[in-house]
Design an enzyme around this catalytic site. Structure first.
Site, PDB file in Angstrom:
ATOM      1  N   SER A 122      40.436  30.160 -24.787  1.00 28.88           N
ATOM      2  CA  SER A 122      40.188  30.427 -23.376  1.00 28.88           C
ATOM      3  C   SER A 122      39.814  31.905 -23.186  1.00 28.88           C
ATOM      4  CB  SER A 122      41.404  30.017 -22.542  1.00 28.88           C
ATOM      5  OG  SER A 122      41.105  30.023 -21.174  1.00 28.88           O
ATOM      6  N   HIS A 165      37.220  25.226 -21.484  1.00 27.29           N
ATOM      7  CA  HIS A 165      37.756  24.150 -20.642  1.00 27.29           C
ATOM      8  C   HIS A 165      36.680  23.349 -19.911  1.00 27.29           C
ATOM      9  CE1 HIS A 165      41.536  26.260 -21.264  1.00 27.29           C
ATOM     10  NE2 HIS A 165      41.108  27.309 -20.603  1.00 27.29           N
TER      11      HIS A 165
END
Length: 236
Positions: A122, A165
């Site tokens: 991330s 994501h």
């Protein structure tokens, strides 16, 4: 290795984590966890140690910078002596600001030149690219207030924009608009997918079923999106 997401505590990225360790060529690699983006969250550190030390056999250390009295020399030593560096998720912009203030970036560049395996998930994946599509506004917005994903400049160790994501947080539309308006090329990963860079070659690896990486490219105002599965190389 730049990973799109997945719960490390639930072993959703374990296959990717194991691959990261294998690339060091060491039987017991020295793994340095940098959790700046999460504010050095204690639970995150414990989870990382459980996976990388207990399950994968690494010698784990932490670089804690939130309110830390860690000296410049100590920062340099921790990073340069690591066989692998793993950067955790959280607030990308705040993390990069702290890194620049504390002299972390030159040490990371030196480590990369020395052959240290650089990795992250991330925010910890965005940081290695030229830029990322980030949820940084989430961390400063008032409860219940609207916020939007936006571009954030990063370190530029590898080219392009990175978006994590993709499958879990509905990031396709804002990424499409960013690439269309900027003309920049972007890589995106689902949770459980990662891109491993080696001498300019980017290979897709996965740890969850139906996880993919994607390449967004703009030409004459139109954006094409190509999907890549495990083992495939991105045409970069």
């Amino acid at each position: 290795m730049t990973m799109g997401g997945g719960e490390i505590s639930q072993l959703e990225t374990l296959a990717l984590d194991s691959f990261i360790c294998s690339q060091t060529g060491k039987r017991r690699p020295k793994a340095l966890f940098i959790p700046t983006a999460s504010g050095d969250a204690d639970g995150y550190c414990k989870t990382f140690k459980h996976v990388y030390a207990d399950r994968l056999g690494c010698e784990v250390d932490f670089l804690l910078l939130a309110g830390s009295g860690c000296t410049h020399q100590q920062i340099q030593q921790k990073i340069i002596s690591a066989d692998l560096v793993y950067v955790g998720g959280g607030n990308t912009q705040k993390m990069l600001s702290i890194w620049h203030e504390r002299g972390v970036v030159p040490a990371l560049r030196q480590a990369a030149q020395n052959g240290t395996v650089l990795s992250g998930l991330s925010a910890g994946a965005i940081c290695w690219y030229e830029a990322g599509l980030s949820d940084l506004e989430r961390f400063t917005a008032e409860p219940g207030a609207d916020w939007r994903l936006r571009r954030v400049d990063a370190l530029g160790f590898v080219p392009g924009i990175f978006c994590p994501h993709l499958d879990k947080e509905q990031r396709h539309a804002p990424l499409l608009e960013l690439v269309r308006s900027s003309g920049e090329r972007a890589l995106a990963c689902d949770n459980g997918a990662g891109v491993y860079w080696d001498n300019g070659i980017a290979q897709v690896l996965t740890s969850l079923p139906d996880a993919y990486a994607y390449l967004y490219t703009e030409q004459a105002g139109e954006v094409s999106v190509e999907r890549f599965g495990p083992g495939q190389h991105l045409p970069l």
